[in-house]
Design a protein around this motif. Structure first.
Motif, short mmCIF file in Angstrom:
data_model
loop_
_atom_site.label_atom_id
_atom_site.label_comp_id
_atom_site.label_asym_id
_atom_site.label_seq_id
_atom_site.Cartn_x
_atom_site.Cartn_y
_atom_site.Cartn_z
N ALA A 1 0.89 -1.22 0.06
CA ALA A 1 -0.01 -0.08 0.02
C ALA A 1 0.87 1.22 -0.04
CB ALA A 1 -0.92 0.03 1.15
N ALA A 2 1.71 1.31 0.87
CA ALA A 2 2.67 2.41 0.99
C ALA A 2 3.44 2.66 -0.37
CB ALA A 2 3.65 2.31 2.23
N CYS A 3 4.15 1.53 -0.68
CA CYS A 3 5.00 1.59 -2.09
C CYS A 3 4.05 2.02 -3.21
CB CYS A 3 5.67 0.27 -2.17
SG CYS A 3 6.86 0.34 -3.26
N ALA B 1 4.75 5.08 -5.85
CA ALA B 1 5.00 4.88 -7.07
C ALA B 1 3.92 5.72 -7.78
CB ALA B 1 4.61 3.39 -7.57
N MET B 2 2.42 5.86 -7.53
CA MET B 2 1.75 6.77 -8.34
C MET B 2 2.13 8.20 -8.05
SD MET B 2 -2.03 5.27 -7.38
CE MET B 2 -2.04 5.37 -5.66
N LYS B 3 2.70 8.80 -7.09
CA LYS B 3 3.50 9.98 -6.92
C LYS B 3 4.38 10.03 -8.04
CE LYS B 3 1.78 11.12 -2.19
NZ LYS B 3 2.28 11.41 -0.77
N ASN C 1 -2.98 14.91 -1.84
CA ASN C 1 -2.30 14.73 -0.21
C ASN C 1 -3.08 13.62 0.60
OD1 ASN C 1 -0.22 16.50 -0.82
ND2 ASN C 1 -1.42 18.23 0.09
N ASP C 2 -4.39 13.38 0.31
CA ASP C 2 -5.25 12.74 1.06
C ASP C 2 -5.37 11.45 0.28
OD1 ASP C 2 -6.80 13.99 -0.61
OD2 ASP C 2 -8.42 14.41 0.61
N VAL C 3 -4.47 10.92 -0.53
CA VAL C 3 -4.56 9.75 -1.08
C VAL C 3 -4.58 8.73 -0.29
CG1 VAL C 3 -1.96 9.61 -1.45
CG2 VAL C 3 -3.46 8.08 -2.88
N SER C 4 -5.27 7.32 -0.19
CA SER C 4 -5.10 6.36 0.47
C SER C 4 -5.27 5.12 -0.08
CB SER C 4 -6.14 6.38 1.61
OG SER C 4 -7.45 5.99 1.39
N VAL C 5 -4.76 4.15 0.07
CA VAL C 5 -4.67 2.67 -0.69
C VAL C 5 -4.84 1.66 0.54
CG1 VAL C 5 -3.55 1.00 -1.62
CG2 VAL C 5 -3.08 3.32 -2.44
N HIS C 6 -6.13 0.99 0.62
CA HIS C 6 -6.39 -0.24 1.31
C HIS C 6 -5.84 -1.06 0.87
CE1 HIS C 6 -8.64 -2.26 4.35
NE2 HIS C 6 -9.06 -3.11 3.36
N ALA C 7 -4.74 -2.18 1.09
CA ALA C 7 -4.50 -3.28 0.50
C ALA C 7 -4.92 -4.51 1.14
CB ALA C 7 -3.00 -3.52 0.29
N GLU C 8 -5.66 -5.67 0.62
CA GLU C 8 -6.09 -6.95 1.26
C GLU C 8 -5.13 -7.89 0.55
OE1 GLU C 8 -10.01 -7.17 0.38
OE2 GLU C 8 -10.37 -5.41 1.96
N LYS D 1 -7.68 -0.98 -3.00
CA LYS D 1 -8.67 -0.09 -2.99
C LYS D 1 -8.00 1.16 -2.72
CE LYS D 1 -11.92 -3.44 -1.31
NZ LYS D 1 -12.72 -3.82 -0.31
N VAL D 2 -8.34 2.07 -3.89
CA VAL D 2 -7.37 3.21 -4.14
C VAL D 2 -8.41 4.39 -4.01
CG1 VAL D 2 -5.75 4.76 -5.46
CG2 VAL D 2 -5.53 2.02 -5.54
N ALA D 3 -8.10 5.30 -3.17
CA ALA D 3 -8.88 6.50 -3.05
C ALA D 3 -8.06 7.81 -3.36
CB ALA D 3 -9.41 6.89 -1.59
#
Length: 142
Positions: free
Chosen positions: A56-58, A62-64, A78-85, A103-105
Motif C-alpha cells: 500500500a505504501a509503496c 509509485a503513483m506520486k 495529499n489525502d490519497v489512501s490505499v487499502h491493501a488486502e 482499494k485506491v482513493a
C-alpha cells in the motif's frame, strides 16, 4: 532483468509464523502469530499484513513518482489512501499462493484521471512488478 539497488532493507525472523521478527536499523520488533483462520491465535502480526502495509505504501509512492515523469497525469492528492488486502490460500497446483486487492482513493480526481494514475503506478511499483504474472492483483477506485 537487472536491478541496481540504491537501498537494501534487512529483517530477521525467528520461529516462523509463530515467532518473532525485527527490522534491522530500526527499533521495530514484533511477535508473529498466524491468524485464527489459519489455526493461530491471531495475537501478533503475520507476513500477509506486513506485505499489505508495504504494498500500500509503496504503491502510493509509485503513483506520486509517475506523476513527476508524465505531465499528462493528474497530481496525486495529499489525502490519497490505499487499502491493501492480501489473501493467502492453497493453490490448485499445490503449495500456497497470494491474492492482492488494492482499494485506491484519489479524492478530487475524475475516474479517468484516477484510472490513468493507478495504471501508471503499477508500471513503476516494485511490488506490482515483483508479483506480475504470479499473483492476481485487482485495483478498485473507491
Amino acid at each position: 532483468m537487472s536491478v541496481s539497488p540504491v537501498y537494501t532493507a534487512s529483517a530477521t525472523a525467528t520461529g516462523g509464523r509463530d515467532g518473532k521478527a525485527s527490522i534491522h536499523d530500526s527499533d521495530l520488533s514484533f511477535d508473529l502469530d498466524p491468524p485464527k483462520e489459519m489455526g493461530g491465535g491471531g495475537n501478533g502480526s503475520n507476513p500477509e499484513q506486513l506485505f499489505a502495509a508495504g504494498y500500500a505504501a509503496c504503491y502510493i509512492g509509485a503513483m506520486k513518482f509517475a506523476t513527476t515523469q508524465d505531465d499528462s497525469l493528474a497530481k496525486v492528492p495529499n489525502d490519497v489512501s490505499v487499502h491493501a488486502e492480501v489473501g493467502i490460500g492453497p493453490r490448485d497446483e499445490g503449495g500456497f499462493g497470494l491474492t492482492v486487492a488494492l482499494k485506491v482513493a484519489l479524492p478530487g480526481l475524475s475516474p479517468e484521471e484516477a484510472k490513468a494514475v493507478t495504471e501508471a503506478g503499477h508500471k513503476i511499483c516494485p511490488y506490482s512488478n515483483a508479483v506480475r504474472g504470479n499473483v492476481t492483483v485487482t485495483t478498485e477506485l473507491v
